[in-house]
Design an enzyme around this catalytic site. Structure first.
Site, PDB file in Angstrom:
ATOM      1  N   GLU A  92     -14.522  12.050 -10.006  1.00 46.53           N
ATOM      2  CA  GLU A  92     -13.492  11.977  -8.968  1.00 46.53           C
ATOM      3  C   GLU A  92     -12.200  12.426  -9.610  1.00 46.53           C
ATOM      4  O   GLU A  92     -11.786  11.871 -10.633  1.00 46.53           O
ATOM      5  CB  GLU A  92     -13.317  10.541  -8.465  1.00 46.53           C
ATOM      6  CG  GLU A  92     -14.406  10.098  -7.502  1.00 46.53           C
ATOM      7  CD  GLU A  92     -14.200   8.659  -7.046  1.00 46.53           C
ATOM      8  OE1 GLU A  92     -15.124   8.114  -6.450  1.00 46.53           O
ATOM      9  OE2 GLU A  92     -13.121   8.082  -7.297  1.00 46.53           O
ATOM     10  N   ASP A 116      -3.174   2.229  -4.040  1.00 50.57           N
ATOM     11  CA  ASP A 116      -3.421   2.125  -5.473  1.00 50.57           C
ATOM     12  C   ASP A 116      -2.534   1.104  -6.153  1.00 50.57           C
ATOM     13  O   ASP A 116      -1.392   0.885  -5.767  1.00 50.57           O
ATOM     14  CB  ASP A 116      -3.220   3.496  -6.130  1.00 50.57           C
ATOM     15  CG  ASP A 116      -4.391   4.421  -5.836  1.00 50.57           C
ATOM     16  OD1 ASP A 116      -5.517   4.081  -6.244  1.00 50.57           O
ATOM     17  OD2 ASP A 116      -4.183   5.455  -5.179  1.00 50.57           O
ATOM     18  N   TYR A 136     -18.641   5.082  -0.369  1.00 56.11           N
ATOM     19  CA  TYR A 136     -17.869   4.424  -1.426  1.00 56.11           C
ATOM     20  C   TYR A 136     -17.580   3.007  -0.933  1.00 56.11           C
ATOM     21  O   TYR A 136     -16.803   2.828   0.005  1.00 56.11           O
ATOM     22  CB  TYR A 136     -16.576   5.209  -1.639  1.00 56.11           C
ATOM     23  CG  TYR A 136     -15.715   4.788  -2.817  1.00 56.11           C
ATOM     24  CD1 TYR A 136     -15.458   3.447  -3.111  1.00 56.11           C
ATOM     25  CD2 TYR A 136     -15.130   5.750  -3.640  1.00 56.11           C
ATOM     26  CE1 TYR A 136     -14.661   3.084  -4.182  1.00 56.11           C
ATOM     27  CE2 TYR A 136     -14.319   5.393  -4.714  1.00 56.11           C
ATOM     28  CZ  TYR A 136     -14.090   4.062  -4.981  1.00 56.11           C
ATOM     29  OH  TYR A 136     -13.287   3.697  -6.029  1.00 56.11           O
TER      30      TYR A 136
END
Lengths: 278, 420
Positions: A49, A60, A175
């Site tokens: 990734e 994040d 994911y």
């Protein structure tokens, strides 16, 4: 079949889960980042990734935020990120590359041109955090049409009613975000993760990779028992951060240190659990 | 992608957003999957609340007896006279009749309380136990801390470290009210970074937390919901103007950061085509200074940030710029998506004034009207200074005086090199 599909077939044949590694393109600078990227497959990464740096990475935690900032400060742009993938592809035509990031840099590129250039560079899939199924016409459907996998995140808040919608246009793999939170912060409750992954497996035949908060080889090994992929990101970009000198420049330890860590994490996936325990 | 042709005039400007939260090209729900179920839950809860008459009754009661509504519509006589003299000096016989909508007289000193009372009522209905918010100038943070105190809910306010320095009085007020003010050092340490951190908090505390967004931005339903809560400003203005002058106003002016006070004033009048509407952005050091302004519509381009598509300050690579304004409440790199749509459709005129023009207007208002405005509405006032002398004397102009300037006295003293 994309490189991602082929890689999961191969992993299944080997009877093991894959290690999915995340680094940010251009962190801490273009040349070092490209060297890292090129070294990842030999160090044990099965799927890469590659983060597309963004000024405002809302999903994040501090480690990946800092990594994005370092890359932007060093002059990374979307065009350079695609150039990096192209350079990687000159020597490796098998390891899948998934670009991961946020929508705005793609939107202003714009979308059509980005998809064309990404395919030409050798990108295999996209993970774009802030484009949920409700906005599928924006990017997901055009990506699928361009021949890219569009990998969707499923999370602890994705309930049974919503899951089919999340899975509908997902391809490549699913994911699973192991925590309700941002990347690299709290450790996931592994029993919970296992239950969620089991639930998703009943609804899709796609491979499932688990990430967010995975740092240690023993976590990787535990998740590999029931998932087809384990994603490690914050731990790697933190290793980049630790290796830098006082001015924030790469040192000789940057590439070797990060690839060494990848090797440790990969080791747990490539030997039988019994042997690892003894 | 559905793009509304810009040339086509819609039958109504007041029907948006569509069921997916889009105002033409703008708006939407660009959030991470973790937040998506919450955003949908909020949309449903808000729809239920709107259908429940008791919700509005309770809110109206709070707005009246706790918030201090309705706010007066005040004829700014000396400012009007002054600008008529300016008009005469330039050989015209103009000078609009200027009214201030006095939302700085609300409890907590700005229009922000209107929205916070609405959202805290909704949070309570939804059984949420914890309140978070972002703030720039601190006006929204103070209003959130206030309603959280009033209803006994713990409250965390994210505020950029840079803003904490330039808005000290509001930081202290929030602390007094029992809120925890968390300094945000990521990015530039201003409002956009505070919003990033609030979103990160929300993602990590989805089970019990309600996020009170302070402006008409963010993922659907926030832009529509905040607009609805702020629209009380325009509804009152309409009634008050008809009562005082027997007709609607001719001209509306309001400042635009995220755009909540402006949308609150404008929305009611959007279909009254004879009413000219002006939104005033912050031109900072000047629109021609790279990254030296905060005018996302006059000097930005469409993009996606904080859950919606809208005009943004950004570079060619899609990286968000910090922007600059003397006013901490205006230096947000985006703007509410409905404003972006109103810009493209041509219904609202978006203009910009510089730091210096705002400072001059700040002083003019203080001396002529005995009202110390916040630096945010001082931008609106600066445009009124330019516009009013060009309008006829019977033109009824309403400017939204959306906040008081007590919080800004330190910053103003510094800019004017005055000893306090």
């Amino acid at each position: 079949m994309t490189r991602i599909d082929k890689r999961f077939v191969e992993l299944k044949r080997q009877g093991r889960a894959g290690l999915v590694t995340f680094i940010t393109a251009g962190d801490p600078d273009y040349a070092t980042s490209l060297a890292l990227l090129r070294g990842l497959p030999a160090a044990g990464a099965d799927i890469i990734e590659l983060g597309m740096p963004f000024s405002d990475p809302m999903a994040d935690g501090p480690a990946i935020q800092a990594s994005s900032q370092r890359a932007l400060k060093a002059g990374q742009t979307m065009r350079k990120t695609l150039a990096m993938v192209k350079a990687f592809r000159e020597k490796d035509d098998a390891t899948p590359i998934v670009l991961m990031g946020y929508y705005n840099p793609i939107y202003v590129y714009p979308v059509d041109g980005f998809l064309k250039d990404a395919v030409a560079a050798g990108v295999d899939g996209l993970i774009v955090v802030d484009v949920p199924p409700e906005e599928d016409v924006e990017l997901c459907l055009p990506s699928l049409k361009a021949g890219l996998n569009f990998i969707r995140l499923a999370t602890p808040t994705t309930d049974a009613r919503r899951l089919p919608q999340v899975l509908a246009n997902t391809s490549g793999f699913v994911y699973y975000v192991s925590i309700a939170g941002i990347t690299g912060t709290v450790a996931p409750d592994l029993a919970d993760v296992r239950a969620h992954v089991g639930r998703i497996k009943t609804k899709t035949s796609l491979p499932i990779a688990v990430g967010f908060g995975v740092k240690a080889p023993e976590q990787v090994r535990a998740i590999a028992e029931y998932a087809q992929g384990v994603v490690v990101g914050s731990a790697l970009v933190s290793a980049i951060a630790r290796s830098l000198d006082a001015e924030g420049k790469a040192t000789r330890a940057t590439v070797t240190g990060v690839l060494g860590l990848v090797g440790q994490l990969a080791g747990g996936l490539r030997q039988p659990a019994a042997a690892a325990a003894s | 992608m559905s793009v509304i042709p810009e040339q086509r005039v819609p039958n109504s400007y007041r029907t948006g957003p569509d069921e997916r939260g889009h105002f033409g090209l703008y708006g939407g729900r660009f959030v991470a999957e973790t937040l998506m179920p919450l955003v949908l839950e909020l949309e449903q809860a808000y729809a239920d609340a709107r259908a429940d008459p008791s919700f509005q009754v309770e809110l109206d009661d709070l707005l009246a007896h706790y918030g201090g509504r309705p706010s007066p519509l005040y004829f700014a006589e000396r400012l009007t006279e002054h600008l008529r003299e300016v008009s005469a000096a330039s050989g015209r016989q103009g000078g609009a009749k200027i009214y201030f909508k006095r939302d700085e007289l609300n409890h907590t000193g700005s229009h922000k309380i209107n929205n916070c009372l609405g959202q805290i009522q909704l949070a309570r209905r939804m059984g949420k136990k914890r309140i978070i918010a972002e703030t720039g100038a601190g006006q929204h943070g103070v209003a959130v801390a206030t309603v959280a105190a009033r209803f006994g809910l713990p409250c965390v306010v994210y505020m950029g470290a840079t803003d904490i320095k330039r808005q000290r009085p509001n930081v202290f007020r929030m602390k007094l009210l029992g809120a925890e003010v968390r300094p945000v050092t990521s990015g530039s340490g201003t409002l956009k970074d505070a919003m990033n951190d609030a979103l990160r908090d929300w993602v990590a505390n989805v089970h019990d937390t309600f996020y009170i967004i302070g402006t008409v931005a963010g993922p659907h339903p926030y832009p529509a919901m905040v607009r609805d809560f702020q629209s009380v400003i325009g509804r009152e203005t309409r009634e008050q103007m008809i009562e005082r002058e027997g007709r609607l106003p001719d001209t509306l002016v309001a400042c635009i950061g995220g755009g909540s006070n402006a949308m609150g004033l404008f929305h009611t009048f959007l279909d009254d085509r004879a009413v000219a509407i002006y939104g005033v952005e912050a031109a900072g050091y000047g629109l021609d200074v790279p990254n030296g302004h905060a005018a996302s519509m006059s000097g930005g381009a469409p993009g996606v940030l904080h859950g919606n598509r809208t005009y943004l300050l950004q570079n060619d690579d899609g990286q968000i710029l910090e922007g600059h304004s003397i006013s901490a409440g205006l230096d947000y790199p985006g703007v509410g998506p409905e404003h972006s749509w109103l810009k493209d459709s041509g219904r609202v005129n978006y203009v910009a004034v510089t730091d210096k023009e705002a400072l001059d207007a700040f002083q003019l208002c203080t001396r002529l009207e005995g009202i110390i405005p916040a630096l945010e509405p001082a931008h609106a006032l600066a445009y009124v200074k330019k516009l009013a002398p060009t309008l006829p004397r019977d033109n009824l102009l309403v400017m939204n005086l959306c906040g008081r300037g007590d919080k800004d006295i330190f910053a103003v003293a510094e800019h004017l090199h005055m000893e306090m």
